[in-house]
Write an enzyme that holds these catalytic residues in place. Structure first.
Site, PDB file in Angstrom:
ATOM      1  CG  ASP A 210      71.287  40.177   3.893  1.00 28.40           C
ATOM      2  OD1 ASP A 210      72.191  40.113   3.343  1.00 28.40           O
ATOM      3  OD2 ASP A 210      70.292  39.438   3.895  1.00 28.40           O
ATOM      4  CD  GLU A 276      72.954  41.071  -0.904  1.00 23.14           C
ATOM      5  OE1 GLU A 276      73.640  40.267  -1.514  1.00 23.14           O
ATOM      6  OE2 GLU A 276      72.450  40.853  -0.093  1.00 23.14           O
TER       7      GLU A 276
HETATM    8  C1  GLC Z   1      73.193  38.192   1.232  1.00 23.01           C
HETATM    9  C2  GLC Z   1      74.278  38.043   2.078  1.00 23.01           C
HETATM   10  C3  GLC Z   1      74.593  36.652   2.294  1.00 23.01           C
HETATM   11  C4  GLC Z   1      73.453  35.929   3.182  1.00 23.01           C
HETATM   12  C5  GLC Z   1      72.074  36.126   2.287  1.00 23.01           C
HETATM   13  C6  GLC Z   1      71.072  35.829   3.187  1.00 23.01           C
HETATM   14  O1  GLC Z   1      73.047  37.706   0.033  1.00 23.01           O
HETATM   15  O2  GLC Z   1      75.060  38.869   1.581  1.00 23.01           O
HETATM   16  O3  GLC Z   1      75.733  36.290   2.879  1.00 23.01           O
HETATM   17  O4  GLC Z   1      73.630  34.499   3.100  1.00 23.01           O
HETATM   18  O5  GLC Z   1      71.953  37.411   2.065  1.00 23.01           O
HETATM   19  O6  GLC Z   1      70.968  36.755   4.224  1.00 23.01           O
END
Ligand code: GLC
Length: 538
Positions: A210, A276
């Site tokens: 994440d 991500e």
């Molecule tokens: C990422 C996740 C999202 C979450 C954020 C904070 O973007 O995909 O769902 O709210 O991180 O962890």
């Protein structure tokens, strides 16, 4: 043809399927999906025959113990399962069941922040002298008592919350219940890398990490500059959207950490690191490492927000291909638990069908999002029922609940998702749009997904072959994938008009159409595509 199947890693050949566990299948009648629910649906995902979906790896969004301030992205224990989702034994059964069916298990790992209920934060906030104080990011107020700098939260408001007991602010770029970890602390880093080993030993095949681009922020806590291109319609509360994340994202120092994360994965065989990451191409590509020593798959979201135009998509792919160093393997994402449903975003069911043919035939690892295979559209959630903190803080139009409504399995009450009232309402179209009904319709989007995935599996050229564009009318995209003497030609019509293509193909045959209603030999090299039709030729 070389035996590429055996020498290329699974995460290059395969297709990843994201499961948002709250919304996939409830097994115990509490209205929330869980791990035993996923276990019960493994045959749907891949039973080895073309009647199942046929995906290769499951990425499961967080199931850790959590107060659910951000639905599991606020982790209170990295090494356990929230009772809402099941137990560690359920998780072990899931890994075993997936592996037995030839599927890999990828889990979400949330390294940037914990829950404010994590024992580390409870200890750290106790006092300035706590031994774990510097596992989080604290700073003194400005002389006037205001936050240390101007950083804003993605979910609205400032990224700092004041703690009267110790007289300092702590940093959180999401909700205030998600305090950010300090990756400059060697002890914190070691503790976090150990959480990876905990799951690697349990047999997980990789992690989706994440917001890893946020792990390091400017040590001097400099103000972020204003974003001159910020959308004037942003909520007044959206401080983050009004700044450029110059000092909070993609700092050079983060790469040393990513390398250590990768080294931890490499203590085990054949595991994958997916990140991500959102930055522009030159910054994004650095997450592969200088020689591939960082992440194997920094998520590539660039196709997701393209306008629905052949040229825009083609340019997006070309820019990616040009930016990748030779060792880097591409990947594409068209939907996830944070974005509007792809069928709604791209304009409808016809577009959704074309989009998945694109996604599953480009060069690179595709990631699918649960529910897209039945063409789910944005759920309609009454404003007073909004659950997502982003929607609550920044306005209903920013709510991510729309893509988190329950999976629609059959026409029974609550769509076969649960015996109870689900945590988000099931969409009204569930009596027709469900797995059972679409399975019986030979022309359904679900059967298109199945056939595309099966065809991809049968054709290494689609998994691993090279990518070359072919000449096509402006509204169409045409390309070929070749490996050894295997060749697949893909033609996609993005317009609502019929299009005629002439292709460099002798003795071709239509292998698959997005309409699922043709399979003819191509007498000449000419091909007519109907509105919104895509065709694979072999
Ligand atoms: C990422 C996740 C999202 C979450 C954020 C904070 O973007 O995909 O769902 O709210 O991180 O962890």
């Amino acid at each position: 043809m070389p035996n590429t199947q055996s020498i290329t890693p699974w995460w290059q050949r395969g297709v990843v399927y994201q499961i948002y566990p709250r919304s996939f299948q409830d097994s115990n009648g509490d209205g929330v999906g869980d791990l035993p629910g996923i276990l019960a649906r493994l045959d749907y995902l891949n039973d080895g025959t073309p009647d199942s979906l046929g995906v290769d790896a499951l990425w499961i969004s967080p199931f850790y113990p959590s107060p659910m301030a951000d639905f599991g992205y606020d982790v209170a224990d990295y090494c356990n399962v929230d009772p809402l989702f099941g137990t560690l034994a359920d998780f072990d059964r899931l890994v075993e069941g997936a592996h037995r069916r030839g599927m890999k298990i990828i889990i979400d790992w949330v390294p940037n922040h914990t829950s404010d209920q994590h024992p580390w934060f409870i200890e750290a906030r106790r006092s300035r002298r706590s031994p774990q104080r510097n596992w989080y990011i604290w700073a003194d107020p400005k002389p006037d008592g205001s936050p240390p700098n101007n950083w804003g939260s993605f979910f609205g408001g400032p990224a700092w919350t004041f703690e009267p007991a110790s007289g300092q602010y702590y940093l959180h770029q999401f909700v205030k219940e998600q305090p950010e970890l300090n990756w400059r602390s060697p002890e914190l880093k070691a503790a976090m890398l150990d959480t990876l080993r905990f799951w690697l030993r349990r047999g997980v095949d990789g992690f989706r990490m994440d917001v890893v681009g946020l792990l390091i922020k400017d040590a001097a806590l400099r103000d972020n500059p204003p974003n001159p291109h910020a959308d004037p319609r942003l909520s007044p509360n959206d401080l983050h959207g009004r700044q450029l994340a110059v000092y909070t994202e993609d700092q050079d120092e983060v790469h040393a950490i990513i390398r250590q994360i990768r080294q931890t994965l490499d203590e085990f065989d054949d595991r994958v690191g997916i990140g991500e990451l959102w930055g522009p191409l030159p910054r994004w590509v650095r997450y592969y490492g200088e020689q591939g020593e960082e992440l194997q798959l920094p998520f590539n979201f660039r196709l997701m927000n393209q306008p629905w135009q052949a040229q825009a998509m083609a340019n997006c792919v070309a820019e990616l291909e040009a930016a990748l160093p030779p060792f880097a393997w591409p990947n594409y994402v068209l939907g996830n638990h944070d974005q509007p449903r792809l069928a709604s975003r791209f304009g409808g069911q016809a577009q959704a069908r074309l989009a998945v043919m694109l996604l599953l035939t480009l060069r690179g690892t595709p990631t699918l999002y649960n529910g897209d295979e039945i063409g789910l559209e944005n759920g309609k959630i009454p404003p007073e029922q909004i659950q997502d903190p982003q929607g609550k803080n920044l306005g209903a139009e920013r709510s991510r609940d729309v893509c988190r409504t329950p999976m629609q399995w059959d026409a029974s009450p609550q769509a076969g998702f649960s015996q109870a009232k689900p945590w988000l309402p099931v969409s009204e179209d569930y009596t027709q749009r469900n797995v059972a009904a679409l399975s019986k319709d030979p022309l359904s989007i679900l059967n298109l997904y199945r056939q595309l995935l099966w065809h991809r599996r049968q054709h290494p050229a689609l998994q691993l072959g090279s990518y070359q564009t072919l000449p096509a009318p402006t509204d169409c995209l045409a390309y070929q994938r070749t490996l050894g003497n295997q060749r697949q030609v893909i033609t996609l019509n993005f317009s609502s008009r019929e299009q005629r293509l002439s292709l460099p193909v002798d003795n071709g045959r239509v292998a698959l159409s997005t309409h699922l209603d043709r399979a003819e030999p191509l007498a000449t090299a000419g091909l007519i595509l109907r509105p919104h039709e895509g065709v694979i030729i072999e």
